[in-house]
Write an enzyme that holds these catalytic residues in place. Structure first.
Site, mmCIF file in Angstrom:
data_model
loop_
_atom_site.group_PDB
_atom_site.id
_atom_site.type_symbol
_atom_site.label_atom_id
_atom_site.label_comp_id
_atom_site.label_asym_id
_atom_site.label_seq_id
_atom_site.Cartn_x
_atom_site.Cartn_y
_atom_site.Cartn_z
ATOM 1 N N ASP A 13 -5.368 -53.901 -35.177
ATOM 2 C CA ASP A 13 -5.112 -52.527 -35.401
ATOM 3 C C ASP A 13 -5.970 -52.063 -36.444
ATOM 4 O O ASP A 13 -6.282 -52.900 -37.465
ATOM 5 C CB ASP A 13 -3.620 -52.285 -35.417
ATOM 6 N N TYR A 45 -8.079 -44.635 -38.934
ATOM 7 C CA TYR A 45 -9.111 -44.544 -38.078
ATOM 8 C C TYR A 45 -8.788 -43.046 -37.522
ATOM 9 O O TYR A 45 -9.851 -42.461 -37.008
ATOM 10 C CB TYR A 45 -9.062 -45.407 -36.930
ATOM 11 N N GLY A 46 -7.517 -42.394 -37.684
ATOM 12 C CA GLY A 46 -7.383 -41.069 -36.725
ATOM 13 C C GLY A 46 -8.471 -40.008 -37.523
ATOM 14 O O GLY A 46 -8.753 -39.359 -36.295
ATOM 15 N N ASN A 77 -3.884 -47.026 -30.807
ATOM 16 C CA ASN A 77 -4.104 -45.929 -29.906
ATOM 17 C C ASN A 77 -5.515 -45.331 -30.030
ATOM 18 O O ASN A 77 -6.367 -45.088 -28.998
ATOM 19 C CB ASN A 77 -3.276 -44.899 -29.864
ATOM 20 N N THR A 78 -5.842 -45.333 -31.308
ATOM 21 C CA THR A 78 -7.248 -44.353 -31.686
ATOM 22 C C THR A 78 -8.335 -45.494 -31.239
ATOM 23 O O THR A 78 -9.302 -44.701 -30.412
ATOM 24 C CB THR A 78 -7.261 -44.117 -33.066
ATOM 25 N N THR A 190 0.353 -46.540 -32.924
ATOM 26 C CA THR A 190 1.511 -47.892 -33.239
ATOM 27 C C THR A 190 2.037 -47.925 -34.654
ATOM 28 O O THR A 190 2.865 -48.669 -34.807
ATOM 29 C CB THR A 190 0.550 -49.080 -32.927
ATOM 30 N N HIS A 191 1.602 -46.849 -35.364
ATOM 31 C CA HIS A 191 2.417 -46.787 -36.653
ATOM 32 C C HIS A 191 3.756 -46.202 -36.762
ATOM 33 O O HIS A 191 4.665 -46.543 -37.379
ATOM 34 C CB HIS A 191 1.527 -46.139 -37.712
#
Ligand code: DGL
Length: 280
Positions: A13, A45-46, A77-78, A190-191
């Site tokens: 992650d 990363y978003g 997810n990103t 996932t955060h």
């Protein structure tokens, strides 16, 4: 005869969020050794470009592959939305992402067929969730909401105070304001399971909140069974279970990482290790 593979499962992650997936993996598959890499030095990363996310993700994945993992979980997810094909291309081992398992869970949970997805700006822009949910059930309408403030707050260990409550009230208000028929909110980052009690409280009892951690662990279990590569769960000729080894590694600050990680794993948290990737 079933083959057994004692090598660890690699979990990646951008920071601490993937620990929510690691936690499900560890409780569902207690015999499996794991090695987790959080790229905290470069989180979040978003807001990054797709190219940056691909470059950083493949660097991290190469490091995990160097640790001789038998399977990779992209617990971000990103990274899944923007780099899954590249990661599959370079990995000689199977790769499981979190988008598909989350989409399947949300499509199964909704009764109104209106699902709200909260995620990072990068995941929202990729369109990965609307297409994965439509693939799971093409009658379901997906409404997305980017929540750029949440990952930095979680990374800072801010899981319950007014800053995070205020941000969530704003994001969820906007989401539900755009579609009052939403009966399911998917945590597309996932955060966010670390904020689940707050999210459930603000969303109210009529809205189900689902995440991809549990269904990703199920997908990993299915894959290990299909490949016959589960870890040995007891030494031959001895009934005592082997204690699986777990490592957690970060590119960032060990102290800050440990603070959030200890809230998830408590006493079973291994010592956090620092790593410096060649590109850092
Ligand atoms: N946990 C990552 C995800 O699921 C957070 C991405 C970020 O670093 O912004 O998307």
């Amino acid at each position: 005869m079933t083959r057994r593979d004692p090598r660890p499962i690699g979990v990646f992650d951008s920071g601490v969020g993937g620990l929510t997936v690691l936690s499900e993996l560890r409780s569902r598959l207690p015999a499996e050794a794991t090695i987790y890499l959080g790229d905290n030095a470069r989180t979040p990363y978003g807001p990054r470009t797709a190219d940056e996310v691909r470059t950083f993700t493949t660097e991290c994945v190469r490091w995990l592959l160097g640790e001789d993992v038998k399977l990779l979980v992209l617990a971000c997810n990103t990274a899944t939305a923007q780099a899954l094909p590249q990661v599959r291309e370079l990995s000689g081992v199977p790769v499981v992402g979190v988008v598909r398992p989350g989409a399947v869970a949300a499509a199964a949970a909704t009764r109104s067929r209106h699902v709200g997805v909260i995620a990072t700006a990068g995941t929202v822009a990729s369109g990965a969730y609307p297409s994965a949910i439509a693939e799971a059930d093409d009658r379901v309408l997906t409404v997305q909401q980017a929540c750029p403030d949440l990952v930095p707050l979680v990374e800072a260990g801010e899981l319950s105070g007014e800053p995070v409550r205020g941000a969530l009230r704003g994001y969820l208000g906007e989401l539900i304001g755009r579609d009052a028929q939403i009966d399911t909110i998917l945590l597309g980052c996932t955060h966010y399971p670390l904020l689940r009690p707050l999210i459930e409280g603000i969303a109210g009892a009529d809205i189900a909140v689902v995440d991809s951690a549990f269904t990703t662990a199920l997908a990993v279990e299915d894959l290990l069974d299909a490949l016959g590569t589960r870890a040995p769960d007891s030494p031959s000729g001895d009934e005592r279970p082997l204690a699986a080894a777990h490592r957690i590694v970060t590119t960032g600050d060990v102290g800050a990482f440990s603070l959030v990680a200890s809230r998830i794993f408590g006493a079973s948290l291994p010592d956090i290790e620092a790593v410096s990737l060649p590109a850092l």
